[in-house]
Design a protein around this motif. Structure first.
Motif, mmCIF file in Angstrom:
data_model
loop_
_atom_site.group_PDB
_atom_site.id
_atom_site.type_symbol
_atom_site.label_atom_id
_atom_site.label_comp_id
_atom_site.label_asym_id
_atom_site.label_seq_id
_atom_site.Cartn_x
_atom_site.Cartn_y
_atom_site.Cartn_z
ATOM 1 N N PHE A 103 0.833 -1.206 0.000
ATOM 2 C CA PHE A 103 0.000 0.000 0.000
ATOM 3 C C PHE A 103 0.869 1.258 0.000
ATOM 4 C CE2 PHE A 103 -2.907 3.181 1.556
ATOM 5 C CZ PHE A 103 -4.126 2.802 1.004
ATOM 6 N N TRP A 104 1.949 1.227 0.787
ATOM 7 C CA TRP A 104 2.873 2.371 0.811
ATOM 8 C C TRP A 104 3.540 2.557 -0.547
ATOM 9 C CZ3 TRP A 104 8.263 1.724 0.265
ATOM 10 C CH2 TRP A 104 9.018 2.884 0.421
ATOM 11 N N PHE A 105 3.892 1.486 -1.208
ATOM 12 C CA PHE A 105 4.520 1.567 -2.515
ATOM 13 C C PHE A 105 3.547 2.181 -3.542
ATOM 14 C CE2 PHE A 105 5.860 -0.089 -6.615
ATOM 15 C CZ PHE A 105 7.237 0.108 -6.577
ATOM 16 N N SER A 106 2.308 1.739 -3.527
ATOM 17 C CA SER A 106 1.312 2.284 -4.450
ATOM 18 C C SER A 106 0.994 3.738 -4.144
ATOM 19 C CB SER A 106 0.030 1.457 -4.384
ATOM 20 O OG SER A 106 0.270 0.123 -4.767
ATOM 21 N N ALA A 107 0.934 4.078 -2.874
ATOM 22 C CA ALA A 107 0.657 5.471 -2.505
ATOM 23 C C ALA A 107 1.767 6.383 -2.987
ATOM 24 C CB ALA A 107 0.476 5.586 -0.988
ATOM 25 N N GLN A 108 3.015 5.924 -2.926
ATOM 26 C CA GLN A 108 4.118 6.736 -3.431
ATOM 27 C C GLN A 108 3.980 6.993 -4.931
ATOM 28 O OE1 GLN A 108 7.787 4.744 -2.247
ATOM 29 N NE2 GLN A 108 8.242 6.456 -0.892
ATOM 30 N N ILE A 109 3.544 5.989 -5.675
ATOM 31 C CA ILE A 109 3.398 6.172 -7.122
ATOM 32 C C ILE A 109 2.254 7.131 -7.430
ATOM 33 C CG2 ILE A 109 2.874 4.991 -9.283
ATOM 34 C CD1 ILE A 109 4.158 2.483 -8.108
ATOM 35 N N PHE A 110 1.104 6.942 -6.785
ATOM 36 C CA PHE A 110 -0.063 7.749 -7.110
ATOM 37 C C PHE A 110 0.047 9.185 -6.603
ATOM 38 C CE2 PHE A 110 -2.946 3.814 -7.507
ATOM 39 C CZ PHE A 110 -2.652 3.736 -8.862
ATOM 40 N N THR A 111 0.846 9.389 -5.573
ATOM 41 C CA THR A 111 1.057 10.763 -5.100
ATOM 42 C C THR A 111 2.214 11.441 -5.808
ATOM 43 O OG1 THR A 111 2.391 9.882 -3.279
ATOM 44 C CG2 THR A 111 0.060 10.341 -2.830
ATOM 45 N N THR A 112 2.800 10.747 -6.804
ATOM 46 C CA THR A 112 3.903 11.285 -7.626
ATOM 47 C C THR A 112 5.070 11.767 -6.779
ATOM 48 O OG1 THR A 112 2.952 13.508 -7.688
ATOM 49 C CG2 THR A 112 2.250 11.983 -9.412
ATOM 50 N N VAL A 113 5.342 11.033 -5.703
ATOM 51 C CA VAL A 113 6.508 11.381 -4.880
ATOM 52 C C VAL A 113 7.791 11.058 -5.628
ATOM 53 C CG1 VAL A 113 7.718 10.866 -2.729
ATOM 54 C CG2 VAL A 113 5.227 11.105 -2.740
ATOM 55 N N GLY A 114 7.807 9.925 -6.315
ATOM 56 C CA GLY A 114 8.960 9.558 -7.120
ATOM 57 C C GLY A 114 10.049 8.812 -6.386
ATOM 58 N N ASP A 115 9.891 8.567 -5.085
ATOM 59 C CA ASP A 115 10.926 7.876 -4.301
ATOM 60 C C ASP A 115 10.671 6.370 -4.343
ATOM 61 O OD1 ASP A 115 13.057 7.392 -2.704
ATOM 62 O OD2 ASP A 115 12.049 7.962 -0.820
ATOM 63 N N THR A 116 10.686 5.804 -5.559
ATOM 64 C CA THR A 116 10.473 4.365 -5.745
ATOM 65 C C THR A 116 11.649 3.776 -6.527
ATOM 66 O OG1 THR A 116 9.230 4.824 -7.773
ATOM 67 C CG2 THR A 116 7.965 4.572 -5.744
ATOM 68 N N VAL B 174 -5.352 10.787 -11.283
ATOM 69 C CA VAL B 174 -5.700 10.956 -9.864
ATOM 70 C C VAL B 174 -5.318 12.343 -9.382
ATOM 71 C CG1 VAL B 174 -5.167 10.165 -7.528
ATOM 72 C CG2 VAL B 174 -5.613 8.496 -9.325
ATOM 73 N N PHE B 175 -4.106 12.768 -9.739
ATOM 74 C CA PHE B 175 -3.656 14.095 -9.310
ATOM 75 C C PHE B 175 -4.546 15.190 -9.896
ATOM 76 C CE2 PHE B 175 -0.933 17.860 -9.757
ATOM 77 C CZ PHE B 175 -0.523 18.018 -8.441
ATOM 78 N N ALA B 176 -4.918 15.025 -11.190
ATOM 79 C CA ALA B 176 -5.784 16.023 -11.819
ATOM 80 C C ALA B 176 -7.163 16.037 -11.160
ATOM 81 C CB ALA B 176 -5.917 15.727 -13.306
ATOM 82 N N SER B 177 -7.695 14.850 -10.849
ATOM 83 C CA SER B 177 -9.012 14.804 -10.208
ATOM 84 C C SER B 177 -8.973 15.404 -8.811
ATOM 85 C CB SER B 177 -9.518 13.363 -10.150
ATOM 86 O OG SER B 177 -8.655 12.567 -9.351
ATOM 87 N N ILE C 202 4.331 2.340 -16.062
ATOM 88 C CA ILE C 202 3.727 3.259 -17.029
ATOM 89 C C ILE C 202 2.226 3.404 -16.772
ATOM 90 C CG2 ILE C 202 3.140 3.515 -19.472
ATOM 91 C CD1 ILE C 202 5.893 2.217 -20.074
ATOM 92 N N ALA C 203 1.561 2.266 -16.577
ATOM 93 C CA ALA C 203 0.121 2.327 -16.296
ATOM 94 C C ALA C 203 -0.154 3.081 -15.000
ATOM 95 C CB ALA C 203 -0.448 0.911 -16.215
ATOM 96 N N ASP C 204 0.654 2.841 -13.963
ATOM 97 C CA ASP C 204 0.455 3.530 -12.691
ATOM 98 C C ASP C 204 0.688 5.023 -12.814
ATOM 99 O OD1 ASP C 204 -0.307 1.311 -11.425
ATOM 100 O OD2 ASP C 204 1.326 1.212 -9.981
ATOM 101 N N LEU C 205 1.699 5.418 -13.583
ATOM 102 C CA LEU C 205 1.976 6.848 -13.730
ATOM 103 C C LEU C 205 0.853 7.545 -14.495
ATOM 104 C CD1 LEU C 205 5.816 6.782 -14.442
ATOM 105 C CD2 LEU C 205 4.672 7.552 -12.364
ATOM 106 N N LEU C 206 0.310 6.882 -15.505
ATOM 107 C CA LEU C 206 -0.824 7.478 -16.209
ATOM 108 C C LEU C 206 -2.028 7.630 -15.287
ATOM 109 C CD1 LEU C 206 -0.593 5.612 -19.643
ATOM 110 C CD2 LEU C 206 0.012 7.984 -19.163
ATOM 111 N N ILE C 207 -2.285 6.587 -14.508
ATOM 112 C CA ILE C 207 -3.398 6.679 -13.548
ATOM 113 C C ILE C 207 -3.102 7.747 -12.500
ATOM 114 C CG2 ILE C 207 -4.698 5.414 -11.792
ATOM 115 C CD1 ILE C 207 -4.161 2.869 -13.438
ATOM 116 N N ALA C 208 -1.821 7.862 -12.099
ATOM 117 C CA ALA C 208 -1.448 8.866 -11.091
ATOM 118 C C ALA C 208 -1.713 10.273 -11.602
ATOM 119 C CB ALA C 208 0.016 8.702 -10.706
ATOM 120 N N VAL C 209 -1.463 10.497 -12.914
ATOM 121 C CA VAL C 209 -1.747 11.819 -13.479
ATOM 122 C C VAL C 209 -3.240 12.125 -13.390
ATOM 123 C CG1 VAL C 209 -1.729 13.157 -15.602
ATOM 124 C CG2 VAL C 209 0.251 11.793 -14.996
#
Length: 814
Positions: A241-254, A276-279, A267-274
């Motif tokens: 969960f922590w790993f996924s939260a880092q990706i979706f919050t675009t922290v980049g420390d992965t 999520v961030f926009a929403s 790639i799929a996670d980063l697109l979804i993260a964009v």
């Protein structure tokens, strides 16, 4: 006595009597159970607008979220599935029962048709069966659990069809958003909940992908579960969960991916993260905009006013007063724009809300007591809330009154011209200025304020303008007369009513009204006479036309009876239109046989001549009458124009005199105000410049001192922060080691106890099984022994019976 006070008192007494009666009934019927209303379940239909349907939607949130969260979690995290299998199966079938109940409720959910709730069960069933939702609901109820027989009990992914009930969750969320009192907070909470579910799904897929690639193969996947630190299921889920939260919050420390599968997943996670961030940004921005719009609707825009004051270089004292007024509005949640807020509602609901809020306040005004309820309801919509700051004047002595005020909250003082001496204090429920808006003739003050009213603290008032009262009273003439009579009584008690002036004005008005009425009467009389003459003229014309038609009908057969020989003489007679009776007599003597035919021709000529004469006479009379009527009408119009011009000249003369007087006073006041304003501005500018110089000097000294202190504090804080961080890191590591040690010891102890319990349970189970087997064998032997004894006894009995039969057979022939 106030009628509304009597109504409220009667209502309170009625309520107390009802409570007493209820207590008596409860004391008499303590042993009797209350009769519950019977519900006919065969005819039961759910109304979508009632509380039961709303509560059921809230209940359905839990099974839907349970399936969306735990099916994927149990599929990916096998240890969680194996450890709590009984619990999961129980919850699964409980959620299925709720799904079935929800489907039954949908079969009995009504809908509106032309504004009426449809309750026919056959129509409800038909509508639901032919809808797209029925197919999804039916697919979500398919017994896919039977696939456990093929894939095994530990494959919860077979229940994936339960996800199809998501439309019910959306409906429940929409209903909750419309009903909650804090929609913006609910929208943010709903968004965070959806993001949590998305991160949860991504964490489960990440763990499944790590299992597919291999735990601990590289830095990107989940570490090797053979390590005791990463083996517990709780640690596995929290890490993913922590790993996924880092990706979706675009922290980049992965960690960077190494394999193609890892790259595709990132790639799929980063697109979804964009997205999520926009929403998140869009929804938060929308919420902030809604909050600002709400504040702008409820309260005046403070930013615009502050910008205006800043650009116009308004004095600091006045700006502070404005800021204090705004601060009072925000802190105490005072609303000054109620009418704009309620404009979206129907007029009936606006009236009911205003009546429930403001009617008790309006009913306290003396002049509005005993008025019609419909009048008060109309006036309630015209009340405008106003807030006054401490020391602010609501009205001054001599001002023209355009509105009256009703005190809702606060205290106001009636002060003298010096602003210090107080004559009276007005509090909640008092009112003032009601006489100035009624425009009562003979008022000595001339609709001007007779006192200075100043607010002691922050005061909330309701104002009612003269224009609004006039518009409302135009539809209630009886109430208007009643209010004017009350106003005259109040002015008479105060000694502010001039009866003589009122009498003179009334006499002048009566004279003008009498003249106008006299002119109207004369016009009505002339119109009546003209109508009579026109009616007589029309009747005479009709009579003459009838007589002429009758004569023509009588003479129609005469020309047919004339012989052909007399045609020439008849023609001569017709050509001699103006010949006298003598010529006709002579021709009659000569032509004795043709004399009766010539008399008939002469009678026809006489009839035509008389008809023409009558028509000329009637036209002459008609013209004379029209000329006479026009002459009288012109005279009356000239007289009316003369009176109108005289009145207009008199009014213009008075208006010019008043305007000249007002202009003279206005110029004098403006000159005086300009002189005082210039002097004050010069003095204020002088003081402002001195203060600004002094403030600048102090500010510079303070800034230098603050900068010096700030630097010293920052250095000291940095030093302390570093020391604290090192100390905290040291303590954290020690605590983590200690916690890990205790955790391992506890896990070993728990494993030891678990093994001992399992051995003990196995031992008891084996002993019980041996005991049961021993008892079973003994019972079987006993049953076999009894069975054999019974068989032997049966055989002996049959042998004995057969022998007796043979003996009897042998002895019978003898």
């Amino acid at each position: 006595m106030n009628r509304w006070a009597r109504v409220f008192r009667w209502h309170r007494m009625q309520k107390e009597d009802d409570e007493v009666e209820e207590k008596k009934e409860e004391g008499e019927d303590e042993k009797k159970l209350p009769a519950k209303p019977k519900v006919n379940w065969t005819e039961w239909v759910v109304d979508p607008s009632e509380e039961f349907y709303y509560g059921w939607l809230q209940v359905m949130i839990f099974p839907i979220f349970y399936n969306w969260i735990l099916i994927i979690c149990r599929t990916c995290f096998k240890e969680i599935e194996d450890e709590f299998l009984t619990l999961w199966l129980t919850l699964d079938y409980c959620s299925d029962l709720l799904y079935v109940a929800d489907t039954i409720i949908k079969f009995r959910t009504g809908y509106l048709e032309q504004g009426i709730l449809v309750q026919d069960r056959e129509r409800l069933k038909k509508r639901y069966l032919f809808s797209s939702r029925f197919l999804l609901d039916l697919a979500s109820l398919l017994p896919t659990d039977l696939l456990y027989l093929y894939f095994g009990i530990h494959q919860p992914l077979v229940r994936v069809n339960r996800f199809l009930r998501i439309s019910r969750l959306n409906e429940a969320m929409d209903r909750m958003e419309t009903r909650t009192s804090y929609p913006n907070t609910f929208r943010i909470s709903k968004l965070m909940l959806y993001i949590f579910v998305l991160i949860h799904w991504n964490a489960c897929i990440y763990f499944a992908l790590s299992s597919y690639i291999g735990f601990g193969v590289d830095r990107w996947v989940y570490p090797n579960i053979s390590d005791p630190v990463f083996a517990p299921a709780r640690h596995q889920y929290i890490y993913c969960f922590w790993f996924s939260a880092q990706i979706f919050t675009t922290v980049g420390d992965t960690p960077l991916p190494d394999r193609e599968e890892e790259y595709l997943f990132m790639i799929a996670d980063l697109l979804i993260a964009v997205l999520v961030f926009a929403s998140v940004v869009g929804n938060v921005g929308n919420v902030i905009t809604n909050l600002r719009d709400r504040d702008n609707v409820f309260f005046p825009n403070h930013e615009l006013v502050k910008g205006y004051l800043r650009n116009r270089y308004i004095s600091k004292q006045l700006r502070n007063r404005v800021n204090d007024w705004y601060q009072h509005l925000y802190i105490n949640r005072k609303i000054t724009r109620e009418n704009e807020i309620l404009q979206q509602l129907p007029v009936q609901l606006q009236t009911e809300i205003a009546v429930s809020v403001h009617l008790p306040t309006l009913s306290k005004v003396t002049i509005f007591q005993n008025c019609e309820t419909s009048l008060l309801e109309e006036l309630v919509l015209k009340l405008i809330p106003q807030v006054y700051s401490p020391g602010e004047y609501v009205c001054r002595k001599g001002d023209v009154g355009h509105e009256m005020y009703i005190i809702k909250d606060g205290k106001l003082a009636v002060v003298a011209d010096d602003g210090v001496t107080q004559f009276a204090v007005l509090s909640d429920g008092n009112f003032f200025g009601e006489i100035s808006i009624l425009n009562i003739k003979g008022n000595k003050s001339g609709n001007r304020r007779t006192a200075n009213i100043r607010s002691i603290g922050h005061s909330d008032l309701f104002s009612l303008s003269k224009e609004d009262l006039t518009d409302v009273l135009s539809e209630f003439p009886a109430a208007k007369r009643h209010l004017e009579e009350k106003g005259r009584q109040i002015l008479t008690k105060m000694g502010m009513l001039v009866e003589a002036a009122e009498g003179e004005e009334e006499q002048e008005e009566e004279k003008v009204e009498v003249k106008v009425e006299r002119l109207e009467g004369n016009l009505d009389t002339l119109q009546t006479k003209l109508a009579r003459l026109m009616a007589e003229l029309e009747s005479s014309n009709r009579k003459i036309l009838a007589r002429v038609e009758q004569l023509e009908l009588e003479t129609e057969g005469w020309e047919d009876n004339l012989p052909e020989e007399g045609g020439e003489e008849g023609g001569e007679v017709e050509r001699r239109d103006g010949v006298g009776m003598e010529v006709e007599g002579k021709r009659g003597e000569v032509e004795g046989e043709e004399q009766p035919i010539k008399k008939k021709d002469i009678s026809i000529l006489n009839i035509h001549y008389i008809t023409r004469a009558l028509m000329n006479y009637i036209n002459h009379i008609t013209r004379a009458l029209m000329n006479y009527i026009n002459h009288i009408t012109r005279a009356l119009m000239n007289y009316i124009n003369h009176i109108t011009r005289a009145l207009m000249n008199y009014v213009n003369h008075i208006t010019r005199a008043l305007m000249n007087y007002i202009n003279h006073i206005t110029r004098a006041l403006m000159n005086y105000i300009n002189h005082i304003t210039r002097a004050l501005m010069n003095y204020i500018n002088h003081i402002t410049r001195a203060l600004m110089n002094y403030i600048n000097n102090i500010t510079r000294a303070l800034m230098n001192y603050v900068n010096h202190i700030t630097r010293a504090l920052m250095n000291y804080i940095n030093h302390i922060t570093r020391a604290l961080m090192n100390y905290i890191n040291h303590i954290t590591r020690a605590l983590m080691n200690y916690i890990n040690h205790i955790t391992r010891v506890l896990m070993n102890y728990i494993n030891h106890i678990t093994r001992a319990l399992m051995n003990y349970i196995n031992h008891i189970t084996r002993a019980l099984m041996n005991y049961i087997n021993h008892i079973t064998r003994a019972l079987m032997n006993y049953v076999n022994h009894i069975t054999r004894a019974l068989m032997n006894y049966t055989q002996i009995y049959q042998t004995t019976v057969s022998r007796r039969g043979e003996k009897a057979h042998i002895a019978k022939p003898c």
